[in-house]
Design a protein around this motif. Structure first.
Motif, PDB file in Angstrom:
ATOM      1  N   TRP A  67       0.088   0.900  10.892  1.00 35.31           N
ATOM      2  CA  TRP A  67      -0.425   0.041  11.965  1.00 35.31           C
ATOM      3  C   TRP A  67      -1.818  -0.493  11.626  1.00 35.31           C
ATOM      4  O   TRP A  67      -2.158  -1.629  11.960  1.00 35.31           O
ATOM      5  N   LYS A  68      -2.600   0.314  10.961  1.00 33.70           N
ATOM      6  CA  LYS A  68      -3.946  -0.115  10.567  1.00 33.70           C
ATOM      7  C   LYS A  68      -3.883  -1.270   9.574  1.00 33.70           C
ATOM      8  O   LYS A  68      -4.707  -2.179   9.594  1.00 33.70           O
ATOM      9  N   ILE A  69      -2.865  -1.248   8.700  1.00 35.30           N
ATOM     10  CA  ILE A  69      -2.701  -2.308   7.696  1.00 35.30           C
ATOM     11  C   ILE A  69      -2.063  -3.551   8.307  1.00 35.30           C
ATOM     12  O   ILE A  69      -2.506  -4.686   8.073  1.00 35.30           O
ATOM     13  N   VAL A  70      -1.010  -3.342   9.107  1.00 35.92           N
ATOM     14  CA  VAL A  70      -0.306  -4.461   9.753  1.00 35.92           C
ATOM     15  C   VAL A  70      -0.143  -4.147  11.240  1.00 35.92           C
ATOM     16  O   VAL A  70       0.894  -3.617  11.670  1.00 35.92           O
ATOM     17  N   PRO A  71      -1.143  -4.456  12.069  1.00 38.12           N
ATOM     18  CA  PRO A  71      -1.059  -4.156  13.507  1.00 38.12           C
ATOM     19  C   PRO A  71      -0.259  -5.205  14.269  1.00 38.12           C
ATOM     20  O   PRO A  71      -0.762  -5.888  15.164  1.00 38.12           O
ATOM     21  N   ASN A  72       1.005  -5.323  13.906  1.00 34.93           N
ATOM     22  CA  ASN A  72       1.887  -6.318  14.504  1.00 34.93           C
ATOM     23  C   ASN A  72       3.203  -5.647  14.872  1.00 34.93           C
ATOM     24  O   ASN A  72       3.958  -5.231  13.977  1.00 34.93           O
TER      25      ASN A  72
ATOM     26  N   ALA B 102       0.833  -1.201   0.000  1.00 32.36           N
ATOM     27  CA  ALA B 102       0.000   0.000   0.000  1.00 32.36           C
ATOM     28  C   ALA B 102       0.872   1.257   0.000  1.00 32.36           C
ATOM     29  O   ALA B 102       1.963   1.275   0.577  1.00 32.36           O
ATOM     30  N   LYS B 103       0.386   2.311  -0.636  1.00 30.05           N
ATOM     31  CA  LYS B 103       1.063   3.603  -0.640  1.00 30.05           C
ATOM     32  C   LYS B 103       0.588   4.401   0.571  1.00 30.05           C
ATOM     33  O   LYS B 103      -0.606   4.695   0.689  1.00 30.05           O
ATOM     34  N   VAL B 104       1.508   4.754   1.474  1.00 28.23           N
ATOM     35  CA  VAL B 104       1.109   5.460   2.687  1.00 28.23           C
ATOM     36  C   VAL B 104       1.641   6.896   2.761  1.00 28.23           C
ATOM     37  O   VAL B 104       1.243   7.657   3.653  1.00 28.23           O
TER      38      VAL B 104
ATOM     39  N   PRO C  56       6.155  10.700   9.431  1.00 29.95           N
ATOM     40  CA  PRO C  56       5.186  11.355  10.323  1.00 29.95           C
ATOM     41  C   PRO C  56       4.394  10.319  11.120  1.00 29.95           C
ATOM     42  O   PRO C  56       4.105   9.224  10.620  1.00 29.95           O
ATOM     43  N   ASN C  57       4.044  10.664  12.346  1.00 31.32           N
ATOM     44  CA  ASN C  57       3.313   9.730  13.196  1.00 31.32           C
ATOM     45  C   ASN C  57       1.966   9.338  12.589  1.00 31.32           C
ATOM     46  O   ASN C  57       1.491   8.216  12.798  1.00 31.32           O
ATOM     47  N   SER C  58       1.363  10.234  11.815  1.00 26.54           N
ATOM     48  CA  SER C  58       0.090   9.912  11.152  1.00 26.54           C
ATOM     49  C   SER C  58       0.272   8.770  10.154  1.00 26.54           C
ATOM     50  O   SER C  58      -0.621   7.935   9.972  1.00 26.54           O
ATOM     51  N   VAL C  59       1.451   8.712   9.516  1.00 28.99           N
ATOM     52  CA  VAL C  59       1.756   7.613   8.593  1.00 28.99           C
ATOM     53  C   VAL C  59       1.965   6.327   9.378  1.00 28.99           C
ATOM     54  O   VAL C  59       1.584   5.238   8.931  1.00 28.99           O
ATOM     55  N   GLN C  60       2.539   6.444  10.576  1.00 31.27           N
ATOM     56  CA  GLN C  60       2.711   5.270  11.432  1.00 31.27           C
ATOM     57  C   GLN C  60       1.345   4.649  11.751  1.00 31.27           C
ATOM     58  O   GLN C  60       1.189   3.424  11.774  1.00 31.27           O
ATOM     59  N   TYR C  61       0.357   5.491  11.978  1.00 34.94           N
ATOM     60  CA  TYR C  61      -1.006   5.002  12.229  1.00 34.94           C
ATOM     61  C   TYR C  61      -1.576   4.285  11.006  1.00 34.94           C
ATOM     62  O   TYR C  61      -2.264   3.266  11.128  1.00 34.94           O
ATOM     63  N   LYS C  62      -1.293   4.809   9.824  1.00 29.51           N
ATOM     64  CA  LYS C  62      -1.752   4.154   8.584  1.00 29.51           C
ATOM     65  C   LYS C  62      -1.145   2.761   8.469  1.00 29.51           C
ATOM     66  O   LYS C  62      -1.828   1.793   8.111  1.00 29.51           O
TER      67      LYS C  62
ATOM     68  N   TYR D  77       6.599  -6.074  13.096  1.00 29.50           N
ATOM     69  CA  TYR D  77       6.879  -5.466  11.792  1.00 29.50           C
ATOM     70  C   TYR D  77       6.655  -3.957  11.773  1.00 29.50           C
ATOM     71  O   TYR D  77       7.313  -3.237  11.010  1.00 29.50           O
ATOM     72  N   VAL D  78       5.720  -3.474  12.575  1.00 31.57           N
ATOM     73  CA  VAL D  78       5.387  -2.046  12.603  1.00 31.57           C
ATOM     74  C   VAL D  78       5.319  -1.584  14.051  1.00 31.57           C
ATOM     75  O   VAL D  78       4.616  -2.190  14.870  1.00 31.57           O
ATOM     76  N   ALA D  79       6.022  -0.503  14.367  1.00 29.63           N
ATOM     77  CA  ALA D  79       5.980   0.027  15.738  1.00 29.63           C
ATOM     78  C   ALA D  79       4.587   0.579  16.039  1.00 29.63           C
ATOM     79  O   ALA D  79       3.955   1.202  15.181  1.00 29.63           O
ATOM     80  N   ASN D  80       4.129   0.350  17.267  1.00 34.44           N
ATOM     81  CA  ASN D  80       2.830   0.879  17.687  1.00 34.44           C
ATOM     82  C   ASN D  80       2.886   2.407  17.675  1.00 34.44           C
ATOM     83  O   ASN D  80       3.740   3.011  18.323  1.00 34.44           O
ATOM     84  N   PRO D  81       2.006   3.052  16.920  1.00 37.94           N
ATOM     85  CA  PRO D  81       2.061   4.521  16.788  1.00 37.94           C
ATOM     86  C   PRO D  81       1.819   5.278  18.085  1.00 37.94           C
ATOM     87  O   PRO D  81       2.208   6.444  18.204  1.00 37.94           O
ATOM     88  N   LYS D  82       1.189   4.644  19.061  1.00 38.58           N
ATOM     89  CA  LYS D  82       0.962   5.323  20.341  1.00 38.58           C
ATOM     90  C   LYS D  82       2.291   5.624  21.034  1.00 38.58           C
ATOM     91  O   LYS D  82       2.465   6.665  21.662  1.00 38.58           O
ATOM     92  N   LYS D  83       3.216   4.700  20.880  1.00 39.68           N
ATOM     93  CA  LYS D  83       4.553   4.899  21.446  1.00 39.68           C
ATOM     94  C   LYS D  83       5.456   5.581  20.425  1.00 39.68           C
ATOM     95  O   LYS D  83       6.298   6.410  20.757  1.00 39.68           O
ATOM     96  N   GLY D  84       5.262   5.212  19.171  1.00 41.27           N
ATOM     97  CA  GLY D  84       6.054   5.801  18.096  1.00 41.27           C
ATOM     98  C   GLY D  84       7.348   5.063  17.826  1.00 41.27           C
ATOM     99  O   GLY D  84       7.805   4.246  18.626  1.00 41.27           O
ATOM    100  N   SER D  85       7.904   5.342  16.692  1.00 44.21           N
ATOM    101  CA  SER D  85       9.159   4.738  16.240  1.00 44.21           C
ATOM    102  C   SER D  85      10.216   5.823  16.160  1.00 44.21           C
ATOM    103  O   SER D  85       9.894   7.017  16.094  1.00 44.21           O
ATOM    104  N   ILE D  86      11.481   5.448  16.130  1.00 46.51           N
ATOM    105  CA  ILE D  86      12.536   6.455  15.948  1.00 46.51           C
ATOM    106  C   ILE D  86      12.455   7.075  14.558  1.00 46.51           C
ATOM    107  O   ILE D  86      12.928   8.179  14.311  1.00 46.51           O
ATOM    108  N   HIS D  87      11.780   6.361  13.628  1.00 44.40           N
ATOM    109  CA  HIS D  87      11.487   6.969  12.316  1.00 44.40           C
ATOM    110  C   HIS D  87      10.615   8.211  12.521  1.00 44.40           C
ATOM    111  O   HIS D  87      10.767   9.214  11.819  1.00 44.40           O
ATOM    112  N   ASN D  88       9.694   8.138  13.489  1.00 44.71           N
ATOM    113  CA  ASN D  88       8.793   9.263  13.776  1.00 44.71           C
ATOM    114  C   ASN D  88       9.505  10.416  14.486  1.00 44.71           C
ATOM    115  O   ASN D  88       8.943  11.501  14.632  1.00 44.71           O
ATOM    116  N   LYS D  89      10.723  10.158  14.913  1.00 41.25           N
ATOM    117  CA  LYS D  89      11.514  11.192  15.595  1.00 41.25           C
ATOM    118  C   LYS D  89      12.510  11.867  14.647  1.00 41.25           C
ATOM    119  O   LYS D  89      13.217  12.792  15.045  1.00 41.25           O
TER     120      LYS D  89
END
Length: 242
Positions: A137-142, A89-91, A129-135, A145-157
């Motif tokens: 997580w919605k596709i792969v809530p695991n 998917a394109k996020v 962006p953290n909003s993309v992290q949410y996208k 493979y994907v950091a939980n957006p509530k905590k965030g990833s260092i990518h989001n930093k």
């Protein structure tokens, strides 16, 4: 002066004037033709405009910057702006590579060393962006493979990048798997691989670590800048333009 002599003189002047006009016209024609010939035959090379890149000097370490504005020595294949990724998917709305200034400085230093060796960094993902992290997580809530957006990833930093190396001619270096291959073959501690692949991964890892980055065991492509670990999760969004 007799009238007939005056008439003769007048005829001579008119004749000379006509000849001069013809000569002038001929000269003008030749001049114009010569100019045209010059324009048609002389090849004027295009003017090469040197791209002026911005400087990071004076910017706060936490400022977000677009890497392409600061160097032309990087390459990009920003997968999450396409469907060519594990999400299928394109996020991202458009492909851009942003990081914080502190991360950008370290990347510029590391890439300078790679260029001396005949390589350059190629980016698959940068600041997210953290909003993309949410996208995602919605596709792969695991969380494997994907950091939980509530905590965030260092990518989001703005402190993490997913990268590989390519030659200065644009040929991607063999790292053993594609980006976002989740399996043992992508692990750093998997030594059951051809020597060339192990050597390529070692070059990437040791050089990145030299400039303050650290890797994670299961992804040869992922690098975090240690100094950005405590930065805040952000949702800065870049402008895609028209």
């Amino acid at each position: 002066m007799k009238p007939k002599h005056l008439l003769l003189l007048l005829l001579i002047c008119i004749t000379i004037a006509c000849k001069n006009n013809k000569t002038t016209a001929a000269i003008n024609i030749v001049t114009k033709d010569t100019t045209l010939i010059k324009k048609d035959t002389v090849v004027v090379p295009p003017v090469k405009q040197e791209i002026k890149y911005k400087s990071l000097s004076g910017l706060a370490d936490t400022t977000f910057v677009r890497l392409a504005d600061y160097s032309g020595d990087f390459a990009y294949d920003l997968r999450y702006a396409t469907t060519n990724n594990f999400l299928k998917a394109k996020v991202y709305d458009c492909p851009e590579c942003y990081t914080r200034v502190k991360t950008a400085k370290a990347l510029l230093k590391a890439n300078k060393e790679f260029v001396k060796l005949g390589y350059r960094i190629k980016f698959f993902d940068c600041y997210r962006p953290n909003s993309v992290q949410y996208k995602m997580w919605k596709i792969v809530p695991n969380p494997q493979y994907v950091a939980n957006p509530k905590k965030g990833s260092i990518h989001n930093k703005g402190g993490a990048v997913d990268i590989t190396l390519e030659t200065l001619d644009g040929e991607e270096v063999d790292m053993g798997t594609d980006f976002d291959f989740f399996g043992k073959r992508a692990y750093h501690d998997n030594t059951n691989l051809p020597k060339e692949i192990l050597a390529n991964r070692k070059l990437l890892k040791e050089t990145m670590e030299k400039y303050g980055f650290w890797s994670i065991r299961t992804e040869w492509w992922h690098y975090n800048l240690s100094a950005m670990s405590n930065a805040k999760v952000a949702n800065f969004k870049w402008d895609c333009g028209e």
